[in-house]
Design a protein around this motif. Structure first.
Motif, PDB file in Angstrom:
ATOM      1  N   LEU A 182     -28.648 -26.027  -4.401  1.00  0.00           N
ATOM      2  CA  LEU A 182     -28.410 -27.209  -4.335  1.00  0.00           C
ATOM      3  C   LEU A 182     -26.811 -27.282  -3.387  1.00  0.00           C
ATOM      4  CD1 LEU A 182     -28.599 -28.522  -7.711  1.00  0.00           C
ATOM      5  CD2 LEU A 182     -30.025 -29.136  -5.884  1.00  0.00           C
ATOM      6  N   GLY A 183     -25.989 -26.220  -3.245  1.00  0.00           N
ATOM      7  CA  GLY A 183     -24.778 -26.570  -2.377  1.00  0.00           C
ATOM      8  C   GLY A 183     -24.839 -25.437  -1.580  1.00  0.00           C
ATOM      9  N   ALA A 184     -25.913 -24.872  -1.166  1.00  0.00           N
ATOM     10  CA  ALA A 184     -25.772 -23.526   0.034  1.00  0.00           C
ATOM     11  C   ALA A 184     -26.950 -23.442   0.620  1.00  0.00           C
ATOM     12  CB  ALA A 184     -25.136 -22.298  -0.938  1.00  0.00           C
ATOM     13  N   ARG A 185     -26.986 -22.944   1.616  1.00  0.00           N
ATOM     14  CA  ARG A 185     -28.104 -22.398   2.670  1.00  0.00           C
ATOM     15  C   ARG A 185     -28.687 -21.261   1.883  1.00  0.00           C
ATOM     16  NH1 ARG A 185     -29.329 -25.524   6.812  1.00  0.00           N
ATOM     17  NH2 ARG A 185     -27.516 -26.959   7.764  1.00  0.00           N
ATOM     18  N   GLN A 221     -18.641 -15.483  -3.361  1.00  0.00           N
ATOM     19  CA  GLN A 221     -19.948 -15.941  -3.337  1.00  0.00           C
ATOM     20  C   GLN A 221     -19.884 -17.543  -2.674  1.00  0.00           C
ATOM     21  OE1 GLN A 221     -23.097 -14.282  -2.883  1.00  0.00           O
ATOM     22  NE2 GLN A 221     -23.805 -16.348  -1.959  1.00  0.00           N
ATOM     23  N   GLN A 222     -18.986 -18.197  -3.372  1.00  0.00           N
ATOM     24  CA  GLN A 222     -18.913 -19.610  -2.949  1.00  0.00           C
ATOM     25  C   GLN A 222     -18.135 -19.764  -1.466  1.00  0.00           C
ATOM     26  OE1 GLN A 222     -16.714 -20.857  -6.503  1.00  0.00           O
ATOM     27  NE2 GLN A 222     -18.238 -22.152  -7.136  1.00  0.00           N
ATOM     28  N   LEU A 223     -17.073 -18.791  -1.091  1.00  0.00           N
ATOM     29  CA  LEU A 223     -16.503 -18.689   0.139  1.00  0.00           C
ATOM     30  C   LEU A 223     -17.396 -18.373   1.062  1.00  0.00           C
ATOM     31  CD1 LEU A 223     -13.141 -16.946  -0.941  1.00  0.00           C
ATOM     32  CD2 LEU A 223     -13.401 -19.293   0.124  1.00  0.00           C
ATOM     33  N   TYR A 224     -18.390 -17.390   0.717  1.00  0.00           N
ATOM     34  CA  TYR A 224     -19.478 -17.156   1.712  1.00  0.00           C
ATOM     35  C   TYR A 224     -20.344 -18.234   1.906  1.00  0.00           C
ATOM     36  CZ  TYR A 224     -23.709 -14.736   3.614  1.00  0.00           C
ATOM     37  OH  TYR A 224     -24.996 -14.586   4.302  1.00  0.00           O
ATOM     38  N   ASP A 225     -20.853 -18.785   0.958  1.00  0.00           N
ATOM     39  CA  ASP A 225     -21.794 -20.128   1.281  1.00  0.00           C
ATOM     40  C   ASP A 225     -21.165 -21.276   1.838  1.00  0.00           C
ATOM     41  OD1 ASP A 225     -23.893 -18.483  -0.395  1.00  0.00           O
ATOM     42  OD2 ASP A 225     -23.166 -19.780  -2.310  1.00  0.00           O
ATOM     43  N   LYS A 226     -19.830 -21.520   1.386  1.00  0.00           N
ATOM     44  CA  LYS A 226     -19.576 -22.762   2.126  1.00  0.00           C
ATOM     45  C   LYS A 226     -19.042 -22.387   3.606  1.00  0.00           C
ATOM     46  CE  LYS A 226     -19.390 -24.760  -1.751  1.00  0.00           C
ATOM     47  NZ  LYS A 226     -20.550 -25.973  -1.803  1.00  0.00           N
ATOM     48  N   ALA A 227     -18.585 -21.119   3.848  1.00  0.00           N
ATOM     49  CA  ALA A 227     -18.442 -20.869   5.166  1.00  0.00           C
ATOM     50  C   ALA A 227     -19.486 -20.871   6.037  1.00  0.00           C
ATOM     51  CB  ALA A 227     -17.624 -19.358   5.221  1.00  0.00           C
ATOM     52  N   ARG A 228     -20.574 -20.339   5.633  1.00  0.00           N
ATOM     53  CA  ARG A 228     -22.148 -20.632   6.278  1.00  0.00           C
ATOM     54  C   ARG A 228     -22.271 -21.894   6.373  1.00  0.00           C
ATOM     55  NH1 ARG A 228     -27.877 -17.552   5.451  1.00  0.00           N
ATOM     56  NH2 ARG A 228     -28.582 -18.788   6.994  1.00  0.00           N
ATOM     57  N   LEU A 229     -22.077 -22.778   5.484  1.00  0.00           N
ATOM     58  CA  LEU A 229     -22.404 -24.244   5.799  1.00  0.00           C
ATOM     59  C   LEU A 229     -21.647 -24.691   6.974  1.00  0.00           C
ATOM     60  CD1 LEU A 229     -22.772 -25.708   2.084  1.00  0.00           C
ATOM     61  CD2 LEU A 229     -24.510 -25.562   3.965  1.00  0.00           C
ATOM     62  N   VAL A 230     -20.240 -24.430   6.766  1.00  0.00           N
ATOM     63  CA  VAL A 230     -19.364 -24.862   8.038  1.00  0.00           C
ATOM     64  C   VAL A 230     -19.679 -24.192   9.320  1.00  0.00           C
ATOM     65  CG1 VAL A 230     -16.875 -24.942   8.623  1.00  0.00           C
ATOM     66  CG2 VAL A 230     -17.680 -25.561   6.325  1.00  0.00           C
ATOM     67  N   ASN A 231     -19.859 -22.851   9.468  1.00  0.00           N
ATOM     68  CA  ASN A 231     -20.145 -22.500  10.559  1.00  0.00           C
ATOM     69  C   ASN A 231     -21.471 -22.873  11.208  1.00  0.00           C
ATOM     70  OD1 ASN A 231     -19.188 -20.427  12.450  1.00  0.00           O
ATOM     71  ND2 ASN A 231     -20.199 -18.696  11.610  1.00  0.00           N
ATOM     72  N   SER A 232     -22.506 -23.003  10.542  1.00  0.00           N
ATOM     73  CA  SER A 232     -23.852 -23.611  10.916  1.00  0.00           C
ATOM     74  C   SER A 232     -23.698 -24.827  11.407  1.00  0.00           C
ATOM     75  CB  SER A 232     -24.716 -23.659   9.777  1.00  0.00           C
ATOM     76  OG  SER A 232     -24.954 -22.269   9.405  1.00  0.00           O
ATOM     77  N   ALA A 233     -22.640 -25.937  10.861  1.00  0.00           N
ATOM     78  CA  ALA A 233     -22.265 -27.179  11.039  1.00  0.00           C
ATOM     79  C   ALA A 233     -21.641 -27.109  12.614  1.00  0.00           C
ATOM     80  CB  ALA A 233     -21.813 -28.018  10.043  1.00  0.00           C
ATOM     81  N   ARG A 266     -30.724 -31.637   5.185  1.00  0.00           N
ATOM     82  CA  ARG A 266     -29.915 -32.659   4.154  1.00  0.00           C
ATOM     83  C   ARG A 266     -28.507 -32.214   4.293  1.00  0.00           C
ATOM     84  NH1 ARG A 266     -28.872 -29.463  -0.868  1.00  0.00           N
ATOM     85  NH2 ARG A 266     -30.319 -27.650  -1.300  1.00  0.00           N
ATOM     86  N   PHE A 267     -28.445 -30.690   4.794  1.00  0.00           N
ATOM     87  CA  PHE A 267     -26.909 -30.230   4.914  1.00  0.00           C
ATOM     88  C   PHE A 267     -26.228 -30.798   6.363  1.00  0.00           C
ATOM     89  CE2 PHE A 267     -28.847 -26.835   2.565  1.00  0.00           C
ATOM     90  CZ  PHE A 267     -27.895 -26.949   1.274  1.00  0.00           C
ATOM     91  N   PHE A 268     -27.104 -31.669   6.964  1.00  0.00           N
ATOM     92  CA  PHE A 268     -26.385 -32.525   8.106  1.00  0.00           C
ATOM     93  C   PHE A 268     -26.399 -33.709   7.716  1.00  0.00           C
ATOM     94  CE2 PHE A 268     -27.949 -28.786  11.086  1.00  0.00           C
ATOM     95  CZ  PHE A 268     -26.631 -28.045  10.959  1.00  0.00           C
ATOM     96  N   ARG A 284     -21.107 -33.565   2.984  1.00  0.00           N
ATOM     97  CA  ARG A 284     -19.992 -34.113   2.456  1.00  0.00           C
ATOM     98  C   ARG A 284     -19.230 -33.424   1.801  1.00  0.00           C
ATOM     99  NH1 ARG A 284     -22.172 -35.185  -3.052  1.00  0.00           N
ATOM    100  NH2 ARG A 284     -24.290 -34.206  -2.930  1.00  0.00           N
ATOM    101  N   ASP A 285     -18.031 -33.920   1.308  1.00  0.00           N
ATOM    102  CA  ASP A 285     -16.815 -33.043   0.675  1.00  0.00           C
ATOM    103  C   ASP A 285     -17.195 -32.174  -0.440  1.00  0.00           C
ATOM    104  OD1 ASP A 285     -15.142 -34.419   2.727  1.00  0.00           O
ATOM    105  OD2 ASP A 285     -14.113 -35.107   1.225  1.00  0.00           O
ATOM    106  N   GLU A 286     -18.010 -32.890  -1.481  1.00  0.00           N
ATOM    107  CA  GLU A 286     -18.641 -32.110  -2.459  1.00  0.00           C
ATOM    108  C   GLU A 286     -19.487 -30.913  -1.927  1.00  0.00           C
ATOM    109  OE1 GLU A 286     -17.906 -36.543  -3.125  1.00  0.00           O
ATOM    110  OE2 GLU A 286     -18.870 -35.252  -1.799  1.00  0.00           O
ATOM    111  N   THR A 287     -20.172 -30.999  -0.976  1.00  0.00           N
ATOM    112  CA  THR A 287     -21.047 -29.610  -0.548  1.00  0.00           C
ATOM    113  C   THR A 287     -20.137 -28.795   0.228  1.00  0.00           C
ATOM    114  OG1 THR A 287     -22.781 -31.208  -0.664  1.00  0.00           O
ATOM    115  CG2 THR A 287     -23.051 -28.987   0.308  1.00  0.00           C
ATOM    116  N   TYR A 288     -19.522 -29.187   1.224  1.00  0.00           N
ATOM    117  CA  TYR A 288     -18.749 -28.491   2.098  1.00  0.00           C
ATOM    118  C   TYR A 288     -17.296 -27.928   1.703  1.00  0.00           C
ATOM    119  CZ  TYR A 288     -22.178 -29.014   5.879  1.00  0.00           C
ATOM    120  OH  TYR A 288     -23.262 -28.966   6.636  1.00  0.00           O
ATOM    121  N   THR A 289     -16.760 -28.704   0.853  1.00  0.00           N
ATOM    122  CA  THR A 289     -15.459 -28.750   0.495  1.00  0.00           C
ATOM    123  C   THR A 289     -14.603 -29.771   1.371  1.00  0.00           C
ATOM    124  OG1 THR A 289     -14.458 -27.228   1.628  1.00  0.00           O
ATOM    125  CG2 THR A 289     -15.402 -26.686  -0.558  1.00  0.00           C
TER     126      THR A 289
END
Length: 599
Positions: free
Chosen positions: A70-73, A284-296, A545-547, A552-557
Motif C-alpha cells: 500500500l505504501g511502497a513499490r 525497510q521503511q527507509l528503503y521503501d520511502k527512499a525508493r519512492l522519492v528517488n523514483s519520483a 498511483r505513486f505519482f 502525498r505526505d502519508e505515503t512519501y513522508t
C-alpha cells in the motif's frame, strides 16, 4: 445531459486541434495556441490510440513478496493498481497504440525485405559524426538509463532470422543470423501475437533496484535502508555477479555507470535525510520511502530537465513543465499549495503529481510503438574524450568498445567520476539522423563473444513485432503520409538514397523515416515520434498511483515530498560532486553543454 454536452464540446475542440495541426502545424503557432492544439491532440490520441493487452494467465516467477504494497513499490511492479494487482508488473504484455488489425508481425519474407543489413550499411552507417550541439553526452546516457527501467524484450536462439548478405559485405559470418524476440510465454489470446516485458512497465527505478530477488537483496546494505556502493561508486563485484550479462545488464557501459552511481548515492542521501527527519522509520521503511522519492525524482528530472532539453521548442518546454507543475507554475503553485492545499483535483492547475489516477479506460502498459520510437542509438559517439575537471585538460581518448560492460571498472579506476561527469557534460551526443549510427554498434561484440549489428537488429525488431512502417504509422496517428521520398526527407540527395533501397515510399521502415524527416525547431527527434510521446509521457504519470493518488505526505513522508519538490538534476549533481559547480554555472539545463573550466 450536461456530461454529454461536455463530452461533445471536448471532442469538437479536439477535432479542431487536429485540423489546425494538419493545416498549419502545432510548431508554427504562437505558444499559447500551440499548447491548446497539443492538448487537443492528446485527447484524440487517448481516444483512438490506446489498446490494452490481455492479462497474462500465468505470470513468470511465481508470487512476489509484496510487503507493504500500500505504501511502497514492489520489486516486480505488482500492486500499483490495487484493483488489478498484476497491471504493469514484470511479465505483462506490451499494449499497442494502433488497432489490432494493424499490429500483426510481417511475414518472414517481409521481415528481411528490403534487406535490413543493406539498410544498416547504406543508410545508417556513420560516415562523419553529426553532433547534436544543443545537448551534452549525459542526455544520451540518460535515455538509455531510463529505457532500462521501462522495458526489455527477451530473445530466443531458436529459429533465428536469416539475413542474406551481399558479396561485398565484410560481416564475418555468412549469412547473418539475428535472434528473434522471445514469444509470449502464455500465448492464446485472440488477435495478433503479443510480447511481454522483463521489467515492470512502471517508472519505478527498477534499473537501480533490480527486479530479481537475488540482485535486489544483494544490493541492500545491512542497515538504514541504504544500498551497497564500493570505492568505485558501483555495487560491489559480488552484487554485480548476480546480474545476467546476457540480458539488459550486458548493455552496461561507462555512461550508464555514471548515472547508476549518481542515483545510488542519491538513494543513500535520501535515507540519511529521512532517518533524521523521521527517526521512527525502520530499515525497510527507509528503503521503501527512499525508493519512492528517488523514483519520483527520476520522473521529475525526465519531465522538466531531459525532455525540454531534447525537444527545446518553446511550446513543448512549456507543455512539459505544465505536466509536472500545472499552469500555476513551480513557484506560485508551491506557495498556494502550502497555504491552501491543492486547489481542485484536476491536473491543470497543479500538474499531474497528486491528481487522481486515471487509465483513460484502458489498463496501463507501455506499448510496442513507444518502444519503437525510443530507438536512439545514433546519440552514442564512436569516440570519447575524457577531460580533467581541474583544468579541462584531455586525459584520455577511448573508443566505445573500451567503455562497455567488461571495461567499466578499468575506466573508473583510471578517471575519477567527477572528471567523467564533466567530460560527458562537455561532449555532444550524435544527432538522430541517417548516416549517423555508431560504427561500433554495427559491429558490437557481446559478452558471450558473438557479434551484433544493432542497425540491422533495430530494423528487424519493428517488423517482427508488428509496428507499422513509416507512412502507415503516420496515417494511424492522423498525420499526412509522404507521397514521395522528396516529401519525406525535404531534400533530393537523401531521397535518392532511400529510393535506391526501398523503391516504394510505402515500404520505408518507421525508424528510417523518423531519422530522415525534417525536425521541428529545437527538436532532437522527429514530429512523428513526438505523437507517441504526447500520449505516453503523461500516461506514465497519470496511471501510476505513486505519482497521483498516493503522491502525498502519508505515503512519501513530509520530508520525502519536500525532497522531490526541492530537487532536480542540477541539485543531484552538485550534492554528490560539488566540484562541478563552475562547469554548471549559468547553464540553463544540465543536459545542455557545460562550461569549459579554466585552471
Amino acid at each position: 445531459m450536461r456530461s454529454r454536452v461536455r463530452s461533445a464540446t471536448i471532442a469538437g475542440a479536439a477535432r479542431l486541434a487536429q485540423l489546425t495541426d494538419q493545416r498549419v502545424g502545432w510548431a508554427r503557432l504562437p505558444k499559447l495556441v500551440g499548447l491548446a492544439v497539443l492538448v487537443g491532440l492528446r485527447h484524440q490520441l487517448r481516444t483512438s490510440n490506446l489498446y490494452g493487452a490481455a492479462p497474462v494467465a500465468h505470470p513468470p516467477g511465481g508470487p512476489v513478496d509484496a510487503g507493504n504494497y500500500l505504501g511502497a513499490r514492489t520489486r516486480d511492479g505488482s500492486y500499483n493498481d490495487l484493483a488489478d494487482p498484476r497491471m504493469g508488473a514484470v511479465g505483462c504484455r506490451f499494449g499497442r497504440n494502433v488497432a489490432p488489425e494493424h499490429s500483426y508481425p510481417e511475414s518472414p519474407h517481409r521481415v528481411v525485405d528490403p534487406n535490413p543489413r543493406l539498410i544498416s550499411r547504406k543508410l545508417l552507417t556513420r560516415e562523419q559524426f553529426q553532433p547534436a550541439r544543443t545537448l551534452n553526452l549525459l542526455a544520451a546516457a540518460w535515455i538509455q538509463f531510463e529505457v532500462h527501467d521501462w522495458f526489455a524484450h527477451g530473445t530466443v536462439a531458436d529459429k533465428p532470422w536469416v539475413v542474406p548478405l551481399r558479396d561485398d559485405d565484410p560481416w564475418p559470418q555468412q549469412p547473418m543470423r539475428v535472434k528473434r524476440t522471445a514469444p509470449d510465454p502464455d500465448p492464446g489470446a485472440p488477435g495478433p501475437p503479443s510480447f511481454t516485458t522483463q521489467e515492470s512497465h512502471w517508472w519505478d527505478g527498477s534499473q537501480i533496484y533490480g527486479t530479481t530477488p537475488e540482485f535486489a537483496s544483494a544490493l541492500r546494505a545491512p542497515e538504514k535502508g541504504k544500498l551497497r556502493i564500493d570505492a568505485s561508486g558501483l555495487p560491489p563485484p559480488e552484487v554485480e555477479a548476480t546480474a545476467d550479462l546476457t540480458g539488459t545488464a550486458g548493455n552496461f557501459w561507462v555512461g550508464l555507470a555514471l548515472l547508476h552511481s549518481l542515483f545510488m548515492r542519491e538513494h543513500n542521501a535520501i535515507c540519511e535525510h529521512l532517518a533524521q527527519a523521521h527517526p521512527h522509520l525502520t530499515d525497510q521503511q527507509l528503503y521503501d520511502k527512499a525508493r519512492l522519492v528517488n523514483s519520483a525524482l527520476l520522473a521529475k528530472i525526465h519531465t522538466v530537465d531531459w525532455t525540454p532539453a531534447i525537444i527545446a521548442h518553446p511550446t513543448t518546454v512549456a507543455a512539459m513543465r505544465i505536466n509536472w507543475f500545472g499552469v500555476l507554475g513551480e513557484r506560485l503553485g508551491t506557495r498556494l499549495r502550502r497555504r491552501f492545499g491543492r486547489i481542485g483535483r484536476s491536473p491543470l492547475l497543479h500538474g499531474i503529481p497528486g491528481s487522481p489516477t486515471t487509465h483513460h479506460g484502458v489498463p496501463y502498459s507501455l506499448t510496442e510503438e513507444f518502444v519503437a520510437v525510443y530507438r536512439m542509438h545514433p546519440l552514442i559517439p564512436d569516440e570519447f574524450t575524457f577531460r580533467a575537471l581541474a583544468d579541462d585538460r584531455i586525459t584520455a581518448r577511448h573508443e566505445f568498445g573500451e567503455l562497455t560492460v567488461l571495461n567499466v571498472r578499468a575506466r573508473l579506476a583510471e578517471t575519477p567520476i567527477a572528471d567523467l561527469l564533466y567530460s560527458f557534460g562537455r561532449a555532444h551526443p550524435g544527432s538522430l539522423s541517417l548516416h549517423n549510427f555508431p560504427r561500433q554498434l554495427q559491429h558490437l561484440q557481446q559478452v558471450d563473444g558473438t557479434l551484433l549489428d544493432l542497425g540491422t537488429v533495430d530494423v528487424i525488431r519493428s517488423r517482427e513485432r508488428g509496428v507499422p512502417r513509416y507512412n502507415e504509422f503516420r496515417r494511424l496517428f492522423r498525420l499526412k503520409p509522404a507521397a514521395t521520398f522528396e516529401e519525406l526527407t525535404g531534400e533530393s540527395a537523401l531521397a535518392a538514397e532511400l529510393r535506391e533501397i526501398y523503391h516504394d515510399v510505402e515500404l520505408v521502415d518507421l525508424m528510417i523515416g523518423l531519422y530522415a524527416e525534417p525536425k521541428p525547431p529545437g527538436f532532437g527527434f522527429s514530429d512523428t515520434a513526438f505523437r507517441v510521446f504526447i500520449l505516453m509521457a503523461t500516461r506514465r504519470l497519470e496511471s501510476d498511483r505513486f505519482f497521483t493518488t498516493d503522491f502525498r505526505d502519508e505515503t512519501y513522508t513530509r520530508a520525502g515530498m519536500d525532497w522531490v519538490r526541492d530537487n532536480d538534476m542540477r541539485s543531484v549533481l552538485l550534492r554528490h560532486f560539488p566540484e562541478l559547480a563552475p562547469a554548471l554555472a549559468g547553464v540553463a539545463n544540465p543536459f545542455a553543454p557545460w562550461n569549459p573550466v579554466s585552471p
